[in-house]
Design a protein around this motif. Structure first.
Motif, PDB file in Angstrom:
ATOM      1  N   ALA A 159       6.013  -6.758 -10.197  1.00 56.68           N
ATOM      2  CA  ALA A 159       4.886  -6.279 -10.022  1.00 56.68           C
ATOM      3  C   ALA A 159       4.557  -5.274  -8.784  1.00 56.68           C
ATOM      4  O   ALA A 159       4.002  -4.099  -8.736  1.00 56.68           O
ATOM      5  CB  ALA A 159       3.612  -7.223 -10.064  1.00 56.68           C
ATOM      6  N   ALA A 160       5.248  -5.673  -7.802  1.00 60.29           N
ATOM      7  CA  ALA A 160       5.158  -4.920  -6.291  1.00 60.29           C
ATOM      8  C   ALA A 160       5.846  -3.578  -6.505  1.00 60.29           C
ATOM      9  O   ALA A 160       5.218  -2.508  -6.183  1.00 60.29           O
ATOM     10  CB  ALA A 160       5.791  -5.679  -5.303  1.00 60.29           C
ATOM     11  N   TYR A 161       7.174  -3.631  -7.224  1.00 61.88           N
ATOM     12  CA  TYR A 161       7.726  -2.301  -7.606  1.00 61.88           C
ATOM     13  C   TYR A 161       6.945  -1.607  -8.470  1.00 61.88           C
ATOM     14  O   TYR A 161       6.979  -0.216  -8.268  1.00 61.88           O
ATOM     15  CB  TYR A 161       9.279  -2.564  -7.952  1.00 61.88           C
ATOM     16  CG  TYR A 161      10.004  -1.502  -8.467  1.00 61.88           C
ATOM     17  CD1 TYR A 161      10.750  -0.969  -7.163  1.00 61.88           C
ATOM     18  CD2 TYR A 161      10.118  -0.596  -9.441  1.00 61.88           C
ATOM     19  CE1 TYR A 161      11.491   0.309  -7.340  1.00 61.88           C
ATOM     20  CE2 TYR A 161      10.681   0.508  -9.890  1.00 61.88           C
ATOM     21  CZ  TYR A 161      11.495   1.227  -8.744  1.00 61.88           C
ATOM     22  OH  TYR A 161      12.206   2.179  -8.927  1.00 61.88           O
ATOM     23  N   MET A 162       6.381  -2.123  -9.543  1.00 59.12           N
ATOM     24  CA  MET A 162       5.697  -1.242 -10.542  1.00 59.12           C
ATOM     25  C   MET A 162       4.476  -0.612  -9.810  1.00 59.12           C
ATOM     26  O   MET A 162       4.152   0.354 -10.207  1.00 59.12           O
ATOM     27  CB  MET A 162       5.393  -2.020 -11.686  1.00 59.12           C
ATOM     28  CG  MET A 162       6.339  -2.666 -12.344  1.00 59.12           C
ATOM     29  SD  MET A 162       7.431  -1.530 -13.276  1.00 59.12           S
ATOM     30  CE  MET A 162       6.566  -1.018 -14.397  1.00 59.12           C
ATOM     31  N   GLN A 163       4.088  -1.003  -8.779  1.00 55.53           N
ATOM     32  CA  GLN A 163       2.724  -0.421  -8.183  1.00 55.53           C
ATOM     33  C   GLN A 163       3.246   0.968  -7.243  1.00 55.53           C
ATOM     34  O   GLN A 163       2.440   1.423  -6.712  1.00 55.53           O
ATOM     35  CB  GLN A 163       2.022  -1.435  -7.522  1.00 55.53           C
ATOM     36  CG  GLN A 163       1.464  -2.458  -8.379  1.00 55.53           C
ATOM     37  CD  GLN A 163       0.827  -3.771  -7.673  1.00 55.53           C
ATOM     38  OE1 GLN A 163       0.804  -3.804  -6.277  1.00 55.53           O
ATOM     39  NE2 GLN A 163       0.229  -4.459  -8.349  1.00 55.53           N
ATOM     40  N   LEU A 164       4.568   0.634  -6.766  1.00 56.08           N
ATOM     41  CA  LEU A 164       4.943   1.870  -5.731  1.00 56.08           C
ATOM     42  C   LEU A 164       4.841   3.357  -6.401  1.00 56.08           C
ATOM     43  O   LEU A 164       4.878   3.535  -7.637  1.00 56.08           O
ATOM     44  CB  LEU A 164       6.418   1.643  -5.579  1.00 56.08           C
ATOM     45  CG  LEU A 164       6.742   0.630  -4.770  1.00 56.08           C
ATOM     46  CD1 LEU A 164       8.181  -0.032  -4.746  1.00 56.08           C
ATOM     47  CD2 LEU A 164       6.070   0.490  -3.281  1.00 56.08           C
ATOM     48  N   PRO A 165       4.479   4.282  -5.581  1.00 50.96           N
ATOM     49  CA  PRO A 165       4.374   5.547  -6.055  1.00 50.96           C
ATOM     50  C   PRO A 165       5.601   6.548  -6.330  1.00 50.96           C
ATOM     51  O   PRO A 165       6.553   6.054  -5.528  1.00 50.96           O
ATOM     52  CB  PRO A 165       3.532   6.197  -4.920  1.00 50.96           C
ATOM     53  CG  PRO A 165       3.892   5.642  -3.750  1.00 50.96           C
ATOM     54  CD  PRO A 165       3.923   4.249  -3.976  1.00 50.96           C
ATOM     55  N   PRO A 181       8.698   4.844   1.025  1.00 51.41           N
ATOM     56  CA  PRO A 181       7.729   3.625   1.463  1.00 51.41           C
ATOM     57  C   PRO A 181       8.458   2.551   1.710  1.00 51.41           C
ATOM     58  O   PRO A 181       9.347   2.221   1.059  1.00 51.41           O
ATOM     59  CB  PRO A 181       6.726   3.686   0.519  1.00 51.41           C
ATOM     60  CG  PRO A 181       6.846   4.907  -0.401  1.00 51.41           C
ATOM     61  CD  PRO A 181       8.351   5.389  -0.195  1.00 51.41           C
ATOM     62  N   ALA A 182       7.986   1.915   2.923  1.00 54.53           N
ATOM     63  CA  ALA A 182       8.790   0.450   3.236  1.00 54.53           C
ATOM     64  C   ALA A 182       8.388  -0.552   1.951  1.00 54.53           C
ATOM     65  O   ALA A 182       7.352  -0.467   1.535  1.00 54.53           O
ATOM     66  CB  ALA A 182       8.164   0.008   4.628  1.00 54.53           C
ATOM     67  N   ARG A 183       9.350  -1.326   1.869  1.00 54.14           N
ATOM     68  CA  ARG A 183       9.282  -2.386   0.786  1.00 54.14           C
ATOM     69  C   ARG A 183       8.579  -3.504   1.154  1.00 54.14           C
ATOM     70  O   ARG A 183       8.195  -4.178   0.660  1.00 54.14           O
ATOM     71  CB  ARG A 183      10.721  -2.762   0.216  1.00 54.14           C
ATOM     72  CG  ARG A 183      11.635  -1.760  -0.030  1.00 54.14           C
ATOM     73  CD  ARG A 183      11.273  -1.002  -1.483  1.00 54.14           C
ATOM     74  NE  ARG A 183      11.975   0.153  -1.794  1.00 54.14           N
ATOM     75  CZ  ARG A 183      12.067   0.748  -2.807  1.00 54.14           C
ATOM     76  NH1 ARG A 183      11.193   0.480  -3.779  1.00 54.14           N
ATOM     77  NH2 ARG A 183      12.486   2.126  -3.018  1.00 54.14           N
ATOM     78  N   LEU A 184       8.707  -3.754   2.711  1.00 56.74           N
ATOM     79  CA  LEU A 184       7.905  -4.474   3.309  1.00 56.74           C
ATOM     80  C   LEU A 184       6.725  -4.069   4.085  1.00 56.74           C
ATOM     81  O   LEU A 184       6.955  -3.159   5.164  1.00 56.74           O
ATOM     82  CB  LEU A 184       8.837  -5.483   4.174  1.00 56.74           C
ATOM     83  CG  LEU A 184       7.995  -6.625   4.951  1.00 56.74           C
ATOM     84  CD1 LEU A 184       7.527  -7.763   3.998  1.00 56.74           C
ATOM     85  CD2 LEU A 184       8.880  -7.429   5.778  1.00 56.74           C
ATOM     86  N   SER A 185       5.698  -3.991   3.661  1.00 58.82           N
ATOM     87  CA  SER A 185       4.228  -3.347   4.182  1.00 58.82           C
ATOM     88  C   SER A 185       4.043  -4.188   5.506  1.00 58.82           C
ATOM     89  O   SER A 185       3.906  -5.413   5.735  1.00 58.82           O
ATOM     90  CB  SER A 185       3.095  -3.373   3.375  1.00 58.82           C
ATOM     91  OG  SER A 185       2.663  -4.570   2.925  1.00 58.82           O
ATOM     92  N   ALA A 186       3.732  -3.363   6.610  1.00 62.28           N
ATOM     93  CA  ALA A 186       3.309  -4.019   7.902  1.00 62.28           C
ATOM     94  C   ALA A 186       2.628  -2.811   8.753  1.00 62.28           C
ATOM     95  O   ALA A 186       2.987  -1.558   8.594  1.00 62.28           O
ATOM     96  CB  ALA A 186       4.519  -4.472   8.642  1.00 62.28           C
TER      97      ALA A 186
END
Length: 398
Positions: free
Chosen positions: A388-394, A7-12
């Motif tokens: 927090a963003a990384y911790m939410q990645l699947p 998954p992209a680290r920068l959502s768009a």
């Protein structure tokens, strides 16, 4: 299509059909999702050129392998194998820069837009593990096969003739000995390569035993791809580490107690049992596992001769890893540091959540001496892995 795309680290939102990498980059800048960076803009323009060239490029990879042995290798090195591909193939792109400069973001943007049906995006450690596994399987299937490299290259080219490698780095002599001939045949079959790296091609695997034998591979890379250096002064990963405590300093009884609590919470009532992971016919023993979490000491994972395959098996099996006692490192224990770098790369690529006790901050556990520059990426990733963003990645388990 085999993408291996994390998954992209920068959502768009996906750009409109027919949009090239540069237009997509400009749209992100205009929307405020990215700050304009001249170095990123330079790389986006070069990737856009390749994107346009790929629209009319369609190599035909035949089912029969090329000539094997010394003659086949010589023909590939001289550019005599499959001359039509050699003339028509666009030059690839090799992006070099310090950690956090946007190389992976740009490559992922290019990959998502590339007008190619058969394409693959993969972390380089994972690609090499796949190569070793395939070589192992081919030799088991045909013990009389004297040279598996040509048919292996043909398999890879048939599956994907656009290969995008994240974190291109060569630390293993076994990888170095394979890469030269493998890429000769890949290029001869019309494969186009895009890569990101913290190391210039001419500096790969230098000052190591066996470096002389690796130089033909460096020459091939310089011949077939353009090097684009991102020299931005800004690290876009910095400043994101907040929220959950995952990096506990120092290594003491209080840290051990905290990790005990974390391990128990992650286990969520699952029993602590040993788990055996099979890696190419051998076993990696996980002595402390409970449901979705495994626990190791630093010495268990980095103080003995484990490699990328071991860490990938661990990272795909467990979404969470508890690690006790990360020490300060330096040239005197560079082997341990090198394994730690590979471990963190692998955990990061699989979105594994790491909870560790350590003697110092990530950017201070290897601050001086040979190898310190290579460790900068690891320190940056460790900081991002606290966010927090990384911790939410699947978790990626395949």
């Amino acid at each position: 299509m085999n993408t291996d795309l994390a998954p992209a680290r920068l959502s768009a939102a996906a750009p409109p059909a027919g949009t090239g990498p540069f237009a997509a980059y400009e749209a992100r800048v205009a929307s405020g999702r990215l700050d304009r960076d001249p170095e990123q803009e330079k790389a986006a323009r070069r990737l856009d050129q390749l994107w346009r060239e790929l629209r009319d490029y369609h190599p035909v990879v035949q089912s029969a392998p090329p000539a094997s042995g010394w003659l086949g290798g010589l023909r590939a090195r001289l550019g005599l194998a499959r001359p039509a591909h050699e003339q028509a193939r666009p030059r690839g792109v090799y992006m070099v820069g310090q950690v956090g400069r946007g190389k992976t973001m740009l490559m992922d943007l290019f990959f998502s837009l590339a007008p190619v049906e058969h394409k693959r995006r993969v972390h380089f450690h994972r690609f090499m593990q796949d190569v070793h596994q395939r070589l192992h399987d081919m030799k088991e299937a045909d013990p009389d096969l004297t040279d598996p490299i040509p048919p292996l290259a043909r398999q890879i080219a048939q599956e994907a003739w656009l290969l995008c490698f994240d974190e291109f780095q060569v630390n293993d002599i076994a990888d170095a000995m394979i890469l030269g001939r493998l890429f000769d045949y890949l290029f001869a079959d019309g494969v186009v390569v895009v890569a990101t790296s913290n190391t210039k091609p001419e500096d790969l695997f230098q000052d190591r035993p066996g470096a002389d034998a690796f130089r033909p591979f460096i020459a091939a890379i310089l011949k077939e791809v353009d090097t684009v250096i991102l020299d931005s002064p800004r690290d876009y990963r910095r400043g994101n580490a907040r929220g959950m405590q995952t990096w506990i300093i120092p290594v003491d009884a209080a840290a051990t107690k905290e990790l005990d609590s974390i391990f128990a919470r992650l286990a969520d009532g699952a029993p602590v049992v040993p788990v055996a992971l099979d890696i190419m016919g051998r076993t990696l023993n996980v002595t402390r596992a409970a449901g979705p979490v495994a626990r190791f000491s630093f010495a268990e994972l980095c103080g003995r001769p484990l490699g990328a395959g071991d860490y990938l098996a661990l990272a795909t099996r467990f979404p969470n890893l508890v690690l006790d006692g990360v020490p300060r490192m330096g040239p005197d224990n560079f082997d341990e540091a090198r394994r730690f770098i590979v471990l963190i790369d692998t955990l990061y690529e699989q979105n594994v959540k790491l909870f560790a006790s350590a003697e110092d901050r990530p950017d201070a556990i290897y601050a001086k001496g040979q190898g310190a520059t290579a460790f900068e990426r690891t320190a940056s990733r460790l900081e991002e892995m606290q966010s927090a963003a990384y911790m939410q990645l699947p978790h990626l388990n395949a």
